[in-house]
Design a protein around this motif. Structure first.
Motif, short mmCIF file in Angstrom:
data_model
loop_
_atom_site.label_atom_id
_atom_site.label_comp_id
_atom_site.label_asym_id
_atom_site.label_seq_id
_atom_site.Cartn_x
_atom_site.Cartn_y
_atom_site.Cartn_z
N SER A 126 -10.13 2.41 -3.97
CA SER A 126 -9.03 1.47 -3.78
C SER A 126 -8.15 1.45 -5.02
N GLY A 127 -7.00 0.79 -4.88
CA GLY A 127 -6.10 0.66 -6.02
C GLY A 127 -6.66 -0.23 -7.11
N ALA A 158 -8.98 1.74 -9.12
CA ALA A 158 -8.27 2.68 -9.98
C ALA A 158 -7.74 1.98 -11.22
N GLY A 163 -8.73 5.82 -3.96
CA GLY A 163 -7.91 5.50 -5.13
C GLY A 163 -8.10 6.60 -6.14
N ILE A 183 0.45 2.53 -7.47
CA ILE A 183 -0.29 2.37 -6.22
C ILE A 183 0.66 2.16 -5.04
N ALA A 220 -3.25 4.88 -4.94
CA ALA A 220 -4.09 4.53 -3.78
C ALA A 220 -3.18 4.54 -2.56
N THR A 275 -2.23 5.31 -11.92
CA THR A 275 -3.16 4.93 -10.86
C THR A 275 -2.48 5.04 -9.50
#
Length: 395
Positions: free
Chosen positions: A96-97, A100, A255, A219, A245, A243
């Motif tokens: 997932s974000g 991350a 992510g 993201i 996702a 990062t």
């Protein structure tokens, strides 16, 4: 439709979908909708894309999971693609974000330790949103920080977004403790707030000069949404950490935290990990998404149709008495209103067949698939305009 067995964390509209194709979704009554939010910037190549469907069907029949105790071929392939596109060197895959961003924050802590800083600070921005884990909530700002989540972990210094003078002042006061800056190139949850022109480049130069990590949360803005693979590429810079996702695998949870060699080398075997992160299914899905974006020219289309949508909205809504601003980049657009407008989500869907999102109470957020065409741009403009007509006039 009963939600009695679900925890009370969402306020879903009374609409449920059975299937989708491209930019369209159909509910249980067979009604068709134009999806102008793509699952909040997730289904960038549209619903049920035939290439992705074929890849997932094959992979499900081959291999879902082995764990990171063994080499994963699709993980290696995806890492090579992402580092090439981002101009960075290594990747850690999450689910997932928020995960991350937790990975990025761990790198910042390790960077501080390497420099001998006992109590490192990470600069973050007011009105930012980085996730809902305790750590990423602490780095965020806004309604998600409810009183029930007091005493959040982490040491963060929150500054006004886009304010270079505030960054200079913070450097004078806390420069010996600061190890990184974490920010979104375009703040999504706060109402689509792009960084001022030149701001990212100036932050990049500032971080380089002071030995800080520049960490960008892409993201929501990444994966072609702004017309480039990553929003930072509009300013011709390369951060130390990025990062991703949301749109990375078009709905399959994944992510990624990308980093330069210097930042990535702060991790050693056993210092970080994930049971599901980077499994064969998610990584093959992401590889397929990247290929579709490249092969179908979706970066150029996001730039073209995003510019068209932004211009048309400004023409249609520019004189509207309740519209404060229309802003954005590519297919990441916000329409700020002078009053709370969450009811527009239901009005636009129920009465006009267009799915939109409202964030921070007063901003319509549009995040349609990158496959959007000119006719669908007009459908969004018409649906939003007519939905706004249903709002009562402010006294």
């Amino acid at each position: 439709m009963s939600h009695a067995c679900l925890m009370n964390t969402y306020q879903p509209l009374p609409i449920s979908f059975t299937h989708g194709l491209g930019t369209r979704l159909w509910d249980q009554h067979g009604r068709e909708y134009l999806d102008a939010m793509a699952g909040v910037a997730v289904t960038g190549i549209g619903h049920a894309h035939p290439r992705l469907v074929a890849a997932l069907r094959e992979q499900v029949g081959l291999l879902l999971h082995t764990s990171n105790l063994y080499a994963i071929d699709w993980q290696q392939r995806l890492a090579q693609k992402l580092t090439r596109l981002a101009g960075l060197d290594r990747v850690f895959f999450n689910n997932s974000g928020a995960e991350a961003n937790e990975t990025a924050l761990k790198l910042a802590r390790l960077h501080g330790r390497q420099k001998g800083i006992a109590a490192p600070l990470v600069v973050v921005m007011e009105n930012a949103f980085h996730g809902r884990t305790l750590g990423t909530l602490s780095a965020s700002d806004g309604p998600a920080l409810s009183p029930g989540f007091a005493h959040l972990p982490g040491d963060f210094l929150k500054l006004p977004f886009g304010d270079l003078a505030a960054l200079e002042h913070a450097t004078q006061l806390y420069g010996q403790r600061i190890v990184a800056v974490l920010l979104e190139p375009i703040q999504g949850e706060s109402g689509i707030q792009p960084a001022p022109p030149g701001y990212l480049k100036a932050v990049r130069e500032h971080c380089t000069r002071h030995g800080w990590l520049m960490m960008l949360d892409e993201i929501q803005s990444g994966m072609g949404r702004t017309g480039q693979w990553f929003a930072y590429q509009h300013e011709g810079i390369v951060p130390d950490v990025v990062t991703l996702a949301k749109g990375l695998a078009n709905g399959i949870p994944i992510g990624a935290c990308l980093a330069s060699e210097a930042a990535a080398s702060l991790f050693t075997p056993g210092s970080h990990g994930s049971t599901f992160g980077g499994n064969p299914l998610a990584c093959r899905a992401a590889c397929t998404v990247l290929e579709v974006i490249e092969d179908e020219g979706l970066l150029a289309n996001a730039q073209l149709q995003g510019g068209r949508l932004l211009a048309r909205l400004r023409v249609e809504l520019g004189a509207h008495p309740q519209v404060v601003a229309v802003r954005g980049q590519g297919l990441m657009i916000g329409i700020e209103l002078a009053r709370p407008c969450r009811e527009l989500m239901l009005i636009a869907a129920r009465d006009h067949g267009v799915l939109i999102n409202v964030t921070r109470g007063t901003t319509i957020r549009l995040l349609p698939p990158l496959t959007l065409d000119e006719r669908e741009v007009e459908m969004i403009v018409r649906g939003v305009s007519r939905a706004l007509e249903a709002l009562p006039v402010l006294a």
